[in-house]
Design an enzyme around this catalytic site. Structure first.
Site, PDB file in Angstrom:
ATOM      1  CE  LYS A   1      -6.920  -0.792   3.824  1.00 54.07           C
ATOM      2  NZ  LYS A   1      -5.697  -1.257   4.438  1.00 54.07           N
TER       3      LYS A   1
ATOM      4  CG  MET B   1      -3.249   7.079  10.817  1.00 55.27           C
ATOM      5  SD  MET B   1      -4.367   5.664  10.803  1.00 55.27           S
ATOM      6  CE  MET B   1      -3.893   4.802  12.284  1.00 55.27           C
TER       7      MET B   1
ATOM      8  CG  ASP C   1      -0.456  -0.438   2.437  1.00 52.44           C
ATOM      9  OD1 ASP C   1       0.583   0.140   2.804  1.00 52.44           O
ATOM     10  OD2 ASP C   1      -1.021  -1.345   3.081  1.00 52.44           O
TER      11      ASP C   1
END
Ligand code: SAH
Length: 261
Positions: free
Chosen positions: A67, A180, A45
């Site tokens: 993603k 995040m 990813d």
């Protein structure tokens, strides 16, 4: 070499869930590198760095299952099913994930499906962003004078809010590492102060740690959101909060321009 329906081919396929570390290819484990070199197919990813993708041998199939925020290329169930299908075709499958597969990586979900389907698998730990980024930014996550504990949390926003145990996070003598968290940085700093941390608690945000694009922005809870905005940071970024951040000034050693000798 697909042998459809053959028990033998089903048994020989296997999946390695491999942690690729935070970016610098030198931080791959020896086993990660060996499995990449022997793979028939690699699923990766967007967190896996270009330098690491270059280690995939020619002739090995690569599948991007990335993603990105708000834009899921492949839903998680589709990735899980793809892993099962490729292994059942008899392939040596490497599922490469940024950092460590078991830290905010959904690694558990992917191997759960493999376990249910009887596909053989192994998990190769990687250096998680907190360790890699802290090391390259010269910020020890624990230190006898500053922090006796360190917690990792996700700052991912759900319906625009961060669902965290603020009381537990706003404790002195601990380091808080937020994965995040860039989009919720304002809220994060605000809540920590509202729950009792000093507004002048040192805090840092690090862009693309361990790579040539590494950028370290330091400040305190009050100033960090503004400074991060001014620095126009690019994902991925990691936030580190606590007294240990002060050590960056003295212990910073990594120069992204020259890299590590
Ligand atoms: N499994 C990964 C984390 C996946 S969650 C691990 O163990 O590191 C993705 C988050 O990791 C990003 O939003 C960012 O907060 C952090 N991250 C990953 N690589 C990073 C890097 N090189 N620099 C800064 N943050 C990073």
């Amino acid at each position: 070499m697909a042998e459809h329906g053959s028990v033998k081919s089903t048994a020989s396929g296997k999946v390695a869930l491999v942690g690729a570390g935070p970016g610098d290819p030198d931080l791959l484990t020896v086993r990660a590198l060996r499995l990449i070199q022997q793979a028939d197919v690699v699923l990766y990813d967007n967190l896996v760095s270009k330098d690491i993708l270059q280690l995939i041998p020619e002739g090995c199939e690569r599948i991007f299952v990335g993603k990105r925020r708000g834009n899921h290329t492949l839903p998680q169930e589709a990735i899980n099913e793809l892993l099962v299908r490729l292994a059942k075709e008899g392939k040596k499958v490497v599922r490469l994930k940024g950092g460590d597969p078991f830290i905010f990586g959904r690694g558990g979900e992917e191997i759960e499906t493999l376990a249910e389907q009887g596909v053989s698998f192994q998990v190769v730990p990687g250096i998680t962003a907190a360790s890699g980024v802290a090391a390259y930014a010269g910020i020890p996550l624990t230190h006898r004078d500053h922090a006796q504990a360190c917690v990792f949390v996700t700052g991912h926003l759900k319906n625009d809010s961060m669902d965290l145990d603020w009381e537990q996070l706003a404790r002195p003598s601990q380091t808080v590492v937020v994965y995040m968290g860039l989009h919720g940085l304002d809220q994060l700093c605000h809540q920590l102060v509202a729950h009792g941390l000093d507004a002048r608690t040192p805090a840092a945000i690090v862009q693309q740690g361990t790579t040539k694009q590494q950028k370290v922005v330091t400040g305190h809870l009050e100033s960090l959101p503004r400074k991060a905005l001014e620095a126009q940071l690019q994902a991925p970024t990691l936030i580190i909060i606590g007294g240990v951040v002060l050590l960056h000034q003295r212990l910073s050693w990594f120069d992204p321009k020259t890299g590590v000798a």
